[in-house]
Design a protein around this motif. Structure first.
Motif, PDB file in Angstrom:
ATOM      1  N   SER A 133     -13.035   0.077 -10.615  1.00  9.30           N
ATOM      2  CA  SER A 133     -11.723   0.085 -11.264  1.00  9.30           C
ATOM      3  C   SER A 133     -11.466   1.413 -11.974  1.00  9.30           C
ATOM      4  O   SER A 133     -10.333   1.894 -12.028  1.00  9.30           O
ATOM      5  CB  SER A 133     -11.603  -1.083 -12.255  1.00  9.30           C
ATOM      6  OG  SER A 133     -12.584  -1.000 -13.269  1.00  9.30           O
ATOM      7  N   HIS A 136     -10.450   3.773  -9.256  1.00 13.65           N
ATOM      8  CA  HIS A 136      -9.069   3.440  -8.878  1.00 13.65           C
ATOM      9  C   HIS A 136      -8.095   4.059  -9.872  1.00 13.65           C
ATOM     10  O   HIS A 136      -7.070   4.654  -9.488  1.00 13.65           O
ATOM     11  CB  HIS A 136      -8.907   1.917  -8.839  1.00 13.65           C
ATOM     12  CG  HIS A 136      -7.588   1.443  -8.293  1.00 13.65           C
ATOM     13  ND1 HIS A 136      -6.407   1.561  -8.992  1.00 13.65           N
ATOM     14  CD2 HIS A 136      -7.273   0.841  -7.101  1.00 13.65           C
ATOM     15  CE1 HIS A 136      -5.415   1.045  -8.276  1.00 13.65           C
ATOM     16  NE2 HIS A 136      -5.913   0.622  -7.126  1.00 13.65           N
ATOM     17  N   ASP A 137      -8.406   3.936 -11.150  1.00 16.82           N
ATOM     18  CA  ASP A 137      -7.557   4.474 -12.208  1.00 16.82           C
ATOM     19  C   ASP A 137      -7.447   5.996 -12.093  1.00 16.82           C
ATOM     20  O   ASP A 137      -6.357   6.569 -12.206  1.00 16.82           O
ATOM     21  CB  ASP A 137      -8.141   4.082 -13.566  1.00 16.82           C
ATOM     22  CG  ASP A 137      -7.112   4.134 -14.689  1.00 16.82           C
ATOM     23  OD1 ASP A 137      -5.911   4.226 -14.392  1.00 16.82           O
ATOM     24  OD2 ASP A 137      -7.522   4.066 -15.863  1.00 16.82           O
ATOM     25  N   THR A 140      -5.429   7.020  -8.918  1.00 15.10           N
ATOM     26  CA  THR A 140      -4.014   6.706  -9.112  1.00 15.10           C
ATOM     27  C   THR A 140      -3.357   7.733 -10.031  1.00 15.10           C
ATOM     28  O   THR A 140      -2.228   8.181  -9.786  1.00 15.10           O
ATOM     29  CB  THR A 140      -3.851   5.297  -9.694  1.00 15.10           C
ATOM     30  OG1 THR A 140      -4.420   4.334  -8.794  1.00 15.10           O
ATOM     31  CG2 THR A 140      -2.387   4.956  -9.916  1.00 15.10           C
ATOM     32  N   VAL A 213      -5.997   4.421  -2.062  1.00 14.67           N
ATOM     33  CA  VAL A 213      -6.765   4.206  -3.295  1.00 14.67           C
ATOM     34  C   VAL A 213      -7.451   2.847  -3.246  1.00 14.67           C
ATOM     35  O   VAL A 213      -8.621   2.709  -3.619  1.00 14.67           O
ATOM     36  CB  VAL A 213      -5.854   4.310  -4.537  1.00 14.67           C
ATOM     37  CG1 VAL A 213      -6.618   3.912  -5.805  1.00 14.67           C
ATOM     38  CG2 VAL A 213      -5.302   5.727  -4.684  1.00 14.67           C
ATOM     39  N   ASP A 214      -6.730   1.846  -2.761  1.00 19.72           N
ATOM     40  CA  ASP A 214      -7.342   0.523  -2.615  1.00 19.72           C
ATOM     41  C   ASP A 214      -8.466   0.550  -1.590  1.00 19.72           C
ATOM     42  O   ASP A 214      -9.477  -0.146  -1.747  1.00 19.72           O
ATOM     43  CB  ASP A 214      -6.287  -0.508  -2.201  1.00 19.72           C
ATOM     44  CG  ASP A 214      -5.474  -1.013  -3.378  1.00 19.72           C
ATOM     45  OD1 ASP A 214      -6.048  -1.173  -4.472  1.00 19.72           O
ATOM     46  OD2 ASP A 214      -4.263  -1.256  -3.210  1.00 19.72           O
ATOM     47  N   THR A 217     -11.469   1.872  -3.349  1.00 23.01           N
ATOM     48  CA  THR A 217     -11.970   0.885  -4.305  1.00 23.01           C
ATOM     49  C   THR A 217     -12.742  -0.225  -3.602  1.00 23.01           C
ATOM     50  O   THR A 217     -13.860  -0.586  -4.004  1.00 23.01           O
ATOM     51  CB  THR A 217     -10.807   0.274  -5.104  1.00 23.01           C
ATOM     52  OG1 THR A 217     -10.006   1.316  -5.660  1.00 23.01           O
ATOM     53  CG2 THR A 217     -11.327  -0.615  -6.231  1.00 23.01           C
ATOM     54  N   ARG A 270      -6.112  -8.420  -4.018  1.00 21.98           N
ATOM     55  CA  ARG A 270      -5.137  -7.362  -4.315  1.00 21.98           C
ATOM     56  C   ARG A 270      -3.738  -7.794  -3.914  1.00 21.98           C
ATOM     57  O   ARG A 270      -2.759  -7.518  -4.623  1.00 21.98           O
ATOM     58  CB  ARG A 270      -5.538  -6.082  -3.569  1.00 21.98           C
ATOM     59  CG  ARG A 270      -4.702  -4.865  -3.948  1.00 21.98           C
ATOM     60  CD  ARG A 270      -5.056  -4.384  -5.350  1.00 21.98           C
ATOM     61  NE  ARG A 270      -4.240  -3.232  -5.695  1.00 21.98           N
ATOM     62  CZ  ARG A 270      -3.018  -3.299  -6.217  1.00 21.98           C
ATOM     63  NH1 ARG A 270      -2.469  -4.483  -6.471  1.00 21.98           N
ATOM     64  NH2 ARG A 270      -2.353  -2.205  -6.506  1.00 21.98           N
ATOM     65  N   ILE A 281      -7.207  -4.147 -12.079  1.00 20.27           N
ATOM     66  CA  ILE A 281      -8.097  -3.805 -10.971  1.00 20.27           C
ATOM     67  C   ILE A 281      -9.524  -4.232 -11.281  1.00 20.27           C
ATOM     68  O   ILE A 281     -10.261  -4.667 -10.390  1.00 20.27           O
ATOM     69  CB  ILE A 281      -8.035  -2.299 -10.667  1.00 20.27           C
ATOM     70  CG1 ILE A 281      -6.617  -1.908 -10.252  1.00 20.27           C
ATOM     71  CG2 ILE A 281      -9.017  -1.927  -9.565  1.00 20.27           C
ATOM     72  CD1 ILE A 281      -6.094  -2.634  -9.030  1.00 20.27           C
ATOM     73  N   SER A 285     -11.496  -6.718  -8.890  1.00 23.81           N
ATOM     74  CA  SER A 285     -12.781  -6.322  -8.326  1.00 23.81           C
ATOM     75  C   SER A 285     -13.842  -7.383  -8.600  1.00 23.81           C
ATOM     76  O   SER A 285     -14.626  -7.737  -7.714  1.00 23.81           O
ATOM     77  CB  SER A 285     -13.216  -4.974  -8.900  1.00 23.81           C
ATOM     78  OG  SER A 285     -12.295  -3.951  -8.559  1.00 23.81           O
TER      79      SER A 285
END
Length: 302
Positions: A133, A136-137, A140, A213-214, A217, A270, A281, A285
């Motif tokens: 996560s 991901h952050d 993003t 991005v997903d 992740t 998701r 996220i 996860s």
């Protein structure tokens, strides 16, 4: 990882906990709730602020997100927790027409007896969810041109002029610094592999789409869950295969299957959560990991 295949895995018994006390506890962020229903209330008291019809009333404080993480105890293991896992995976390593069934049974044993159930497995892998996560952050933020999360300690200006591989290294160091533990090394390797996968498609890590991005992740989670299983019981596959080469092939087959299941569960979780954000996220996860282990249990037919 260079040490995975040679690892004998953890022992069993009360002195070797399934979930050690140092494992990240799940955050106490509640799941999204439906908006409160508006119902007629009592007449306002003198001096109070009037409200317009249909305006929701202030909600009690118990609806506010909790800020203190849950403190959960360590989960002790029981003798023989790996016996069924190693037996089934040994049969899987031996080949034959039933090897797919033995793989599923082995993973079912791994979740049920080795990890004490999918919930404990997800808690054991909490650090993986947290790192994924965080990645991901970061990705993003880079794609949207927003400031990077301050806790990562990355100066965006320092990324200018770096090669894509160098940027990947910076991100891995930020989300999971080296601390000498096996867990950290596994997670670092997992994130590095996930970033490498997206780079092989000629993508710019500073300008990934939300879907990409997903993808990173989910791949980070899948690699890390596969690493955890390999570290715990992978040696059983190597030792029971007719040759070392076949053992490595069977081991890779197992890891590919695990990654596919984790990716599918992440995609499902998701899709059910349109919003993004670090807390969301992280929860997705963790839920994806737990759902993956539930799939292992169900498909094992125990």
């Amino acid at each position: 990882m260079g040490t995975s295949a040679s690892s004998r895995g953890p022992g069993s018994g009360p002195d070797v906990p399934i979930v050690p006390p140092w494992v990240d506890n799940p955050p106490a962020t509640p799941r999204p709730q439906q908006p409160p229903q508006v119902s007629p209330g009592p007449a306002p008291s003198p001096g109070s602020q009037p409200t317009s019809p249909g305006q929701p009333q202030p909600q009690p404080s118990q609806h506010q997100p909790l800020q203190v993480p849950l403190q959960l105890p360590a989960i002790p293991s029981t003798p023989g927790r790996w016996r069924g896992v190693r037996t089934s995976l040994g049969k899987f390593a031996g080949g034959g027409a039933d090897r797919a069934r033995h793989l599923r049974r082995g993973l079912s044993h791994y979740s049920r007896s080795g990890m004490g159930g999918s919930r404990n497995a997800a808690r054991r892998m909490g650090g993986s969810a947290s790192a994924a996560s965080s990645l991901h952050d970061a990705l993003t933020s880079l794609a949207s041109g927003q400031p990077l999360p301050p806790e990562l300690g990355i100066d965006p200006l320092a990324l200018a002029g770096l090669t894509p591989a160098d940027i990947a290294d910076v991100l891995v160091d930020a989300i999971k610094p080296i601390d000498g533990t096996q867990d950290a090394e596994a997670t670092r390797d997992s994130a590095a592999r996930a970033l490498s996968d997206i780079l092989t498609q000629n993508n710019d890590l500073t300008n990934l789409s939300p879907a990409q991005v997903d993808q990173v992740t989910a791949a980070t989670l899948g690699y890390d869950v596969a690493h955890r299983i390999e570290l715990d019981v992978g040696r059983s596959i190597i030792d029971k295969a007719p040759t070392k080469g076949e053992g490595l092939e069977r081991l890779q087959e197992m890891k590919d299957y695990v990654r596919e299941v984790v990716a599918a569960q992440y995609a499902a979780e998701r899709a059910a959560n349109g919003a993004i954000g670090r807390a969301v996220i992280d929860r997705i996860s963790r839920d994806a990991i737990q759902q993956a282990f539930e799939v292992f249990e169900e498909e094992g037919g125990l």
